[in-house]
Write an enzyme that holds these catalytic residues in place. Sequence first.
Site, short mmCIF file in Angstrom:
data_model
loop_
_atom_site.label_atom_id
_atom_site.label_comp_id
_atom_site.label_asym_id
_atom_site.label_seq_id
_atom_site.Cartn_x
_atom_site.Cartn_y
_atom_site.Cartn_z
N SER A 187 0.79 -1.09 -0.08
CA SER A 187 -0.17 -0.07 -0.04
C SER A 187 0.92 1.22 -0.04
O SER A 187 0.15 2.47 -0.21
CB SER A 187 -0.92 0.13 1.29
OG SER A 187 -0.36 0.10 2.19
N HIS A 215 -5.45 -4.12 -0.22
CA HIS A 215 -5.48 -3.14 -1.08
C HIS A 215 -6.06 -3.28 -2.55
O HIS A 215 -5.57 -2.62 -3.34
CB HIS A 215 -4.21 -2.34 -0.99
CG HIS A 215 -4.17 -1.80 0.24
ND1 HIS A 215 -4.46 -0.45 0.47
CD2 HIS A 215 -3.39 -2.23 1.42
CE1 HIS A 215 -4.06 -0.02 1.62
NE2 HIS A 215 -3.82 -1.08 2.46
N LYS A 246 -11.82 -0.85 3.13
CA LYS A 246 -10.96 0.28 1.89
C LYS A 246 -12.01 0.23 0.56
O LYS A 246 -13.03 0.88 0.85
CB LYS A 246 -9.57 -0.34 1.73
CG LYS A 246 -8.80 -0.02 3.12
CD LYS A 246 -7.59 -0.43 3.28
CE LYS A 246 -7.01 -0.37 4.54
NZ LYS A 246 -5.85 -1.10 5.05
C1 LIG Z 1 -5.28 -1.37 6.24
C2 LIG Z 1 -4.61 -2.73 6.28
C3 LIG Z 1 -5.15 -3.98 6.95
C4 LIG Z 1 -5.92 -3.86 8.10
O1 LIG Z 1 -7.23 -3.64 7.60
P1 LIG Z 1 -8.33 -2.81 8.41
O2 LIG Z 1 -9.74 -3.44 7.96
O3 LIG Z 1 -8.32 -1.17 8.08
O4 LIG Z 1 -8.00 -3.21 9.92
C5 LIG Z 1 -4.42 -5.07 6.85
N1 LIG Z 1 -3.45 -5.30 5.67
C6 LIG Z 1 -2.90 -4.25 5.19
C7 LIG Z 1 -1.93 -4.30 4.04
C8 LIG Z 1 -3.63 -2.84 5.20
O5 LIG Z 1 -2.93 -1.97 4.62
#
Ligand SMILES: *Cc1c(COP(=O)(O)O)cnc(C)c1O
Length: 404
Positions: A187, A215, A246
């Site tokens: 990300s 992502h 996301k």
């Molecule tokens: C944001 C993120 C998470 C966590 O996801 P949430 O639903 O926000 O807790 C897990 N892995 C990666 C690579 C992330 O960027």
Amino acid sequence: MNYEKIFKTAVEQVRDEGRYRVFADLERIAGEFPYARNHGPGPDRIVGWCSNDYLGQGQNPEVIEAACQAARKMGAGSGGTRNISGTHHLHVLLEKSLADLHGKEAALLFTSGYVSNSATLSTVAKLLPGCIIFSDALNHASMIDGIRQAGCERRIWRHNDLAHLEELLAAAEPGRPKMVAFESVYSMDGDVAPIAGICDLAERYGAMTYLDEVHAVGLYGKRGGGISERDGVAGRVTIIEGTLAKAFGCMGGYITGSSALVDAVRSHAAGFIFTTSLPPAVAGAALASVEYLKVHDELRQRHQERAATLKKRLTAAGLPVMPSETHIVPVLVGCPVRAKAITDDLMVTHGIYVQPINYPTVPKGTERLRLTPSPFHDDILMGNLVEALLASWAKVDLPLRNVA
Ligand SMILES: *Cc1c(COP(=O)(O)O)cnc(C)c1O
């Protein structure tokens, strides 16, 4: 003991390094993505350029309506853990929808993507005595957390480096259980893992694969199944993990895999068992969003076009866009103090919200702006952003690249 002093000193160190974090006090305006009301310094109405609600699904009228309907029909909270009074029919439908999205037998919901990673990795490794986890060097904090909790042996392979992964796999005892843990889209740099190559190695050395598609879900593949769908390799990955927070614009996390594996995690993972399930509004909204994105590939195409156009425009203006194969557009600043000065200026002078990305999220010296253009960031907004960036860049004396 002066406890207060210890806490203050801990913060001072962060402040001295110029990476003290200040929340942007915003209020998103449903239906006006990417605009938001600003309760902090700067104009009242600002344009957001760094949301992980990549497709604006958090404001899709169908998704909002599903949330409202579920809350009206079923109430605000779920009323319990999944095992004790907290399984709603919406959870069952959502798990079916997610299993279908990734072509897997089963899925399991968690309260966040973070929890799904930490709970699943720690639980699966504990169920496999002597397990070795092969972890990509740039894996997310939530995966590292799970691997640490597992207490098993771990070997870190250089980021996206198949040769190094093979070297480590070949050196491990053949009889021991193995799991290769990695992400599809990283990300902060926007690069992509060679999933097929990793699966080749995992198969050769008898390892399971654990893929974080946080992502990428909703964003890649014909139905939003992520890079593994795009590359036609979802069937070769043992566990696919994703978030509902996301691209799907809601909240919650999940894993998908075989029925046996999912049932084992459901039965053993403390992070799944001992916590209240997602509220109906969230489960209903997420279900609507996942189903919506299965049949709206045009939104993904527009998203990719917007990201490509932004990269082109920033590059043409001489701004140091970092190489990225995806929808993530990182712009290198290389200094936490300047990154903060630029983003403060963007907000206060131009009403543009970009969060600086600092250590420990990225290595020191690679501090950056991380732009996430959505299908709703049109050419006018992009033009405004490029001009504002050029003005802010000049104020902190950062050079531009020579443009032919
Ligand atoms: C944001 C993120 C998470 C966590 O996801 P949430 O639903 O926000 O807790 C897990 N892995 C990666 C690579 C992330 O960027």
